[in-house]
Write an enzyme that holds these catalytic residues in place. Structure first.
Site, mmCIF file in Angstrom:
data_model
loop_
_atom_site.group_PDB
_atom_site.id
_atom_site.type_symbol
_atom_site.label_atom_id
_atom_site.label_comp_id
_atom_site.label_asym_id
_atom_site.label_seq_id
_atom_site.Cartn_x
_atom_site.Cartn_y
_atom_site.Cartn_z
ATOM 1 N N HIS A 253 6.012 10.631 8.062
ATOM 2 C CA HIS A 253 6.832 11.441 7.255
ATOM 3 C C HIS A 253 6.656 12.535 6.880
ATOM 4 O O HIS A 253 6.226 12.370 5.312
ATOM 5 C CB HIS A 253 7.213 9.933 6.430
ATOM 6 C CG HIS A 253 8.250 9.150 6.572
ATOM 7 N ND1 HIS A 253 9.524 8.832 6.545
ATOM 8 C CD2 HIS A 253 7.822 8.574 7.154
ATOM 9 C CE1 HIS A 253 9.863 7.704 6.873
ATOM 10 N NE2 HIS A 253 8.210 6.975 7.364
ATOM 11 N N ASN B 26 14.811 3.053 4.902
ATOM 12 C CA ASN B 26 14.727 4.357 5.643
ATOM 13 C C ASN B 26 16.044 4.856 5.675
ATOM 14 O O ASN B 26 17.250 3.727 4.818
ATOM 15 C CB ASN B 26 14.478 3.851 7.050
ATOM 16 C CG ASN B 26 12.737 4.101 6.937
ATOM 17 O OD1 ASN B 26 12.310 5.135 6.543
ATOM 18 N ND2 ASN B 26 12.110 3.985 8.576
ATOM 19 N N HIS C 187 5.142 4.035 -2.913
ATOM 20 C CA HIS C 187 3.636 2.206 -2.590
ATOM 21 C C HIS C 187 4.134 1.336 -2.868
ATOM 22 O O HIS C 187 5.172 1.211 -4.353
ATOM 23 C CB HIS C 187 3.043 2.879 -3.528
ATOM 24 C CG HIS C 187 1.804 1.189 -3.046
ATOM 25 N ND1 HIS C 187 1.396 0.793 -2.074
ATOM 26 C CD2 HIS C 187 0.841 0.581 -4.506
ATOM 27 C CE1 HIS C 187 0.732 -0.371 -1.883
ATOM 28 N NE2 HIS C 187 0.493 -0.307 -3.240
ATOM 29 N N ARG D 60 -5.104 11.645 1.493
ATOM 30 C CA ARG D 60 -4.536 12.756 1.484
ATOM 31 C C ARG D 60 -4.442 13.070 0.010
ATOM 32 O O ARG D 60 -4.931 14.451 0.051
ATOM 33 C CB ARG D 60 -3.048 12.111 0.878
ATOM 34 C CG ARG D 60 -1.612 13.213 1.891
ATOM 35 C CD ARG D 60 -0.623 12.344 2.066
ATOM 36 N NE ARG D 60 0.343 11.777 0.811
ATOM 37 C CZ ARG D 60 0.561 11.932 0.231
ATOM 38 N NH1 ARG D 60 1.224 12.965 0.168
ATOM 39 N NH2 ARG D 60 1.849 11.710 -1.022
HETATM 40 FE FE1 HDE Z 1 5.810 3.582 6.173
HETATM 41 N N1 HDE Z 1 4.166 4.492 5.762
HETATM 42 N N2 HDE Z 1 4.730 1.832 7.040
HETATM 43 N N3 HDE Z 1 7.354 2.389 6.321
HETATM 44 N N4 HDE Z 1 6.776 5.217 5.416
HETATM 45 C C1 HDE Z 1 4.647 6.142 4.839
HETATM 46 O O1 HDE Z 1 2.485 6.640 3.344
HETATM 47 C C2 HDE Z 1 3.315 2.643 6.965
HETATM 48 C C3 HDE Z 1 7.601 1.542 7.480
HETATM 49 C C4 HDE Z 1 8.014 4.552 4.628
HETATM 50 O O2 HDE Z 1 8.088 10.421 0.917
HETATM 51 C C5 HDE Z 1 3.014 6.719 5.520
HETATM 52 O O3 HDE Z 1 2.040 7.860 1.987
HETATM 53 C C6 HDE Z 1 3.284 1.542 7.121
HETATM 54 C C7 HDE Z 1 8.840 1.189 7.473
HETATM 55 C C8 HDE Z 1 8.886 5.652 4.062
HETATM 56 O O4 HDE Z 1 6.105 10.105 0.729
HETATM 57 C C9 HDE Z 1 1.859 5.046 5.443
HETATM 58 C C10 HDE Z 1 3.986 0.434 8.360
HETATM 59 C C11 HDE Z 1 9.734 1.518 6.472
HETATM 60 C C12 HDE Z 1 7.748 6.975 4.257
HETATM 61 C C13 HDE Z 1 2.796 4.500 6.170
HETATM 62 C C14 HDE Z 1 5.146 1.065 7.827
HETATM 63 C C15 HDE Z 1 9.208 3.007 5.841
HETATM 64 C C16 HDE Z 1 6.753 6.064 4.357
HETATM 65 C C17 HDE Z 1 2.697 8.231 5.238
HETATM 66 C C18 HDE Z 1 3.900 -0.843 9.042
HETATM 67 C C19 HDE Z 1 11.405 1.212 5.821
HETATM 68 C C20 HDE Z 1 7.374 8.048 3.523
HETATM 69 C C21 HDE Z 1 2.347 9.012 3.921
HETATM 70 C C22 HDE Z 1 3.353 -1.738 8.455
HETATM 71 C C23 HDE Z 1 11.226 0.706 5.530
HETATM 72 C C24 HDE Z 1 7.285 8.212 1.694
HETATM 73 C C25 HDE Z 1 2.325 7.658 3.019
HETATM 74 C C26 HDE Z 1 7.709 9.071 1.267
HETATM 75 C C27 HDE Z 1 4.883 7.043 4.880
HETATM 76 C C28 HDE Z 1 2.770 3.199 6.565
HETATM 77 C C29 HDE Z 1 6.205 1.065 8.174
HETATM 78 C C30 HDE Z 1 8.937 3.945 5.701
HETATM 79 C C31 HDE Z 1 0.753 6.054 6.654
HETATM 80 C C32 HDE Z 1 1.367 0.435 7.932
HETATM 81 C C33 HDE Z 1 8.816 -0.324 7.426
HETATM 82 C C34 HDE Z 1 10.249 6.402 3.843
HETATM 83 O O5 HDE Z 1 1.481 4.574 5.019
#
Ligand code: HDE
Length: 700
Positions: free
Chosen positions: A75, A148, A339, A369
């Site tokens: 993202h 999402n 978070h 970050r």
């Molecule tokens: Fe994320 N995801 N994600 N994700 N995600 C991040 O956090 C992660 C998942 C989503 O505009 C990271 O700050 C894991 C689902 C959005 O700043 C990180 C898993 C959904 C955004 C991270 C998932 C999301 C992130 C990268 C599986 C939809 C952007 C930077 C367990 C419900 C937020 C950050 C923004 C961002 C980890 C799966 C949505 C690495 C480990 C499911 C919208 O922490």
């Protein structure tokens, strides 16, 4: 500080104290020292070496050297906006969260939309999932809904996320391809992990190329839990529905926009808010009583499943309006830190193993970050609720804590800050019992039936786009066994789909279905059912040259802008064109600086001389033909029809007897047509796209 609607906005009031304006000020060092020159280094003589003593040079260069921070691991590419959330219907029966129970409250929000796979500078209109992350600055603390634009996910357990992300990101040896899922490693992952199939159907659908962030749904994805005053839990899925409906680009268009305007969605969001055309979303919940947990044919804890809206309707309870652009991209949109663990009393988690993995990741990732544990003090992240605890020190500590005691319990600060009491968060008391095991529950084993449900729910044109997307993506995979593996899984989803995809990618079509299609559908999944009744924020190109019918330009532009659209007059060169009856028409943009893919519709006014000039101009002919092929509304009045004909539209009858459809093509001649054409054009533009148009014979 009040927002544009005159409401008090505590978040903006807080931000106001952090804004630094250059107006009327003098240039200083970081120590506040006014400098007499910032263009020349201090040197020993006019042509001599620079001196180490030059603190201004060193400070300026050092700060510049440290301007970059790591981009988000996923993202990375995003765009943000502030707004507010209002509640229409109290959920007090289910939750104690104040912002979901008190309908008199307005809660400030910050939203960040994003793509997933591309790096920070990648294009907006790639085929990808879009992030839809909302920070609610509630009076009880920040609540982050990090969702999402698709309601399911690729994997069921967080432990697989690094594998999945490594597969979808550019390949490790050469960092190719940027922001694309069309490559071997992603599809290799998919063919070996059938739990991805439902999500892959969404990603291959038009949902992956939204026309605008204002035309995109949002989903919390996981099943969360609401908890009421009696401590009773209710399962909940969160939904955002855009007021303008859910609408997408054409794939060919999306690819071209990536070159013509890589900031297409970001610009659209910015311009809408700047123009006062505020994106608006309805907030809804699907509620499931705890005793109904096992009444579905799938597991509520499985993030690869939806609860069909026909089974549990989405109950609309609030509205979010995005009405303020950030003032500094880095400070706000880049530094915002979401978070999943940021919850407020009355909202809690479930044992969804994907959700549980995320609860670890989001806090952890901000430490690298944003450089340490004090990132919640960055202005965009600060809650409006007071923050009082014994966390101390660390990099970039911004607060001064004068108290002698930085521990609990203490008597030296009167026992403060006090712990507990009314309004404090207490975890939902769920009974948990089991052996420590590494094993997926059997209830997570069905990977196909909801993929089939999605396929069955699509309109014919949506199915065509999905087949085209699979063919495009798999056709870019070098390994035949990867293509074959995916087709084998598709055959579990729907036999016809598998055959159609196989035929396009050189794979032997499967002979028979492995699983009979269950025939069920959920109409709410189709974009064909989405509202398409507004031209708000739509962009219309009016093509003109010397001799243009100025009356037609004005009539159409007035009607469309009156209805909320944006009209640009395009000509070969900037400046003005001569109107047919004398006078001049202002040109908004020169045609070579734009492209038909950046507009929702095109209108060609009459004026013999103007149309003759345009007909000789390849840019103009291509503009119209391309708009037609991308299924957009195309309008022409009087002589303007000639340009459409030149582009191969409307009147062409082919040897096979096939007549190009006039669906969404709005033409007319004479005074009566001039009267009624604007209204017809508005209707055609509001319909978004005319996907069923027969466009095979128009080159573009
Ligand atoms: Fe994320 N995801 N994600 N994700 N995600 C991040 O956090 C992660 C998942 C989503 O505009 C990271 O700050 C894991 C689902 C959005 O700043 C990180 C898993 C959904 C955004 C991270 C998932 C999301 C992130 C990268 C599986 C939809 C952007 C930077 C367990 C419900 C937020 C950050 C923004 C961002 C980890 C799966 C949505 C690495 C480990 C499911 C919208 O922490």
């Amino acid at each position: 500080m009040a927002d544009r609607a005159g409401r008090e906005d505590p978040k903006q009031e807080q931000m106001a104290g952090r804004r630094v304006s250059p107006e009327g000020t003098q240039l200083t060092t970081d120590q506040g020292l006014r400098v007499d020159d910032t263009d020349n280094s201090l040197s020993a003589g006019e042509r001599g070496p620079s001196l180490l003593e030059d603190f201004h040079l060193r400070e300026k260069i050092t700060h510049f050297d440290h301007e970059r921070i790591p981009e988000r691991v996923v993202h990375a590419r995003g765009s943000g906006a502030y707004g507010h959330f209002t509640l229409h219907e109290s959920l007090a029966e289910y939750t104690t969260a104040e912002f979901l129970t008190d309908t008199s409250l307005t809660t400030p929000v910050f939203v960040r939309f994003s793509t997933v796979a591309g790096s920070r500078g990648s294009a907006d209109t790639v085929r990808d999932v879009r992030g839809f992350a909302t920070k609610f600055y509630t009076r009880q603390g920040n609540f982050d809904l990090v969702g999402n634009n698709m309601p399911v996910f690729f994997i069921q357990d967080g432990i697989k996320f690094p594998d999945f992300v490594h597969a979808v990101k550019p390949e490790p040896m050469n960092e190719i391809p940027q922001a694309q899922s069309a490559h071997d490693t992603l599809w290799d992952f998919v063919q070996l992990q059938p739990e991805t199939m439902h999500m892959m159907m969404w990603v291959m659908s038009d949902r992956a190329i939204p026309r605008s962030y204002a035309m995109m749904q949002g989903f919390g994805v996981h099943t969360f839990r609401l908890v009421n005053a009696e401590g009773r839990g209710t399962f909940v899925k969160f939904h955002w529905k855009p007021k303008l409906g859910t609408h997408s680009l054409a794939w060919d268009e999306a690819q071209k926009i990536s070159g013509k305007d890589p900031d297409f969605n970001r610009r659209d969001l910015w311009d809408r808010i700047d123009d006062g055309d505020f994106p608006e979303y309805e907030f809804g919940v699907q509620l499931v009583a705890e005793e109904d947990e096992h009444r579905f044919g799938f597991d509520l804890l499985d993030a690869t499943k939806i609860i069909p809206e026909e089974e549990v309707p989405v109950r609309p309870v609030g509205t979010m309006v995005l009405d303020r652009n950030p003032e500094n991209f880095f400070a706000e949109t880049e530094q915002v830190a979401f978070h999943l663990g940021n919850v407020v009393p009355g909202i809690d988690f479930t044992n969804d193993p994907l959700l549980q993995g995320r609860l670890f990741s989001y806090l952890d990732t901000q430490l690298i970050r944003l450089g340490g544990p004090n990132f919640p003090q960055i202005p965009v992240n600060r809650p409006i609720a007071p923050v009082r605890n014994h966390h101390r020190d660390g990099y970039h500590q911004m607060d001064v804590h004068p108290a002698q005691a930085s521990y609990h319990k203490n008597s030296l600060s009167g026992g403060c800050p006090a712990v507990g009491g009314a309004g404090s968060f207490s975890h939902y008391q769920e009974r948990v019992d089991g052996n420590k095991i590494r094993k997926r529950s059997e209830s997570f084993a069905d990977h196909y039936s909801q993929a089939t449900l999605f396929w069955n729910s699509m309109a014919d044109w949506e199915k065509e786009h999905i087949v085209g997307a699979f063919r495009f993506e798999l056709g870019k995979c070098d390994h035949m066994h990867v293509r074959e593996g995916v087709v084998a899984h598709l055959n579990h989803v729907d036999h016809d789909l598998a055959v159609q995809v196989a035929e396009g990618i050189g794979v032997a079509p499967p002979e028979a279905a492995v699983t009979a299609n269950h025939g069920r559908s959920s109409p709410a999944l189709s974009q064909a059912d989405s509202p398409a009744d507004s031209v708000q924020g739509r962009k219309i190109a009016i093509l003109a040259a010397d001799g243009v019918d100025a009356g037609a330009v004005t009539a159409v532009a007035d009607a469309l802008t009156g209805a909320g659209a944006v009209c640009d007059v395009l000509a070969a060169k900037d400046g003005r064109v001569r109107a047919d009856g004398g006078g001049q028409v202002e040109v908004t943009r020169a045609m070579p600086t734009v492209a038909s893919v950046l507009y929702d519709a095109v209108f060609v006014p009459g004026g013999e001389e103007s149309v003759q000039t345009l007909a000789q101009d390849g840019d103009a002919v291509h503009f119209v033909a391309e708009a037609f092929v991308h299924c957009k509304a195309v309008g022409a009045l009087d002589a303007g029809i000639g340009l459409l004909e030149r582009a191969g539209i409307t009147t062409v009858e082919f040897a096979d007897g096939n007549v190009v459809s006039d669906d969404g093509v709005v033409t007319g001649e004479g005074p009566a047509a001039r009267e009624e054409l604007p209204a017809r054009l508005i209707e055609a533009v509001a319909a978004h796209r005319h996907w069923t148009r027969d466009k095979a014979h128009v080159p573009a």
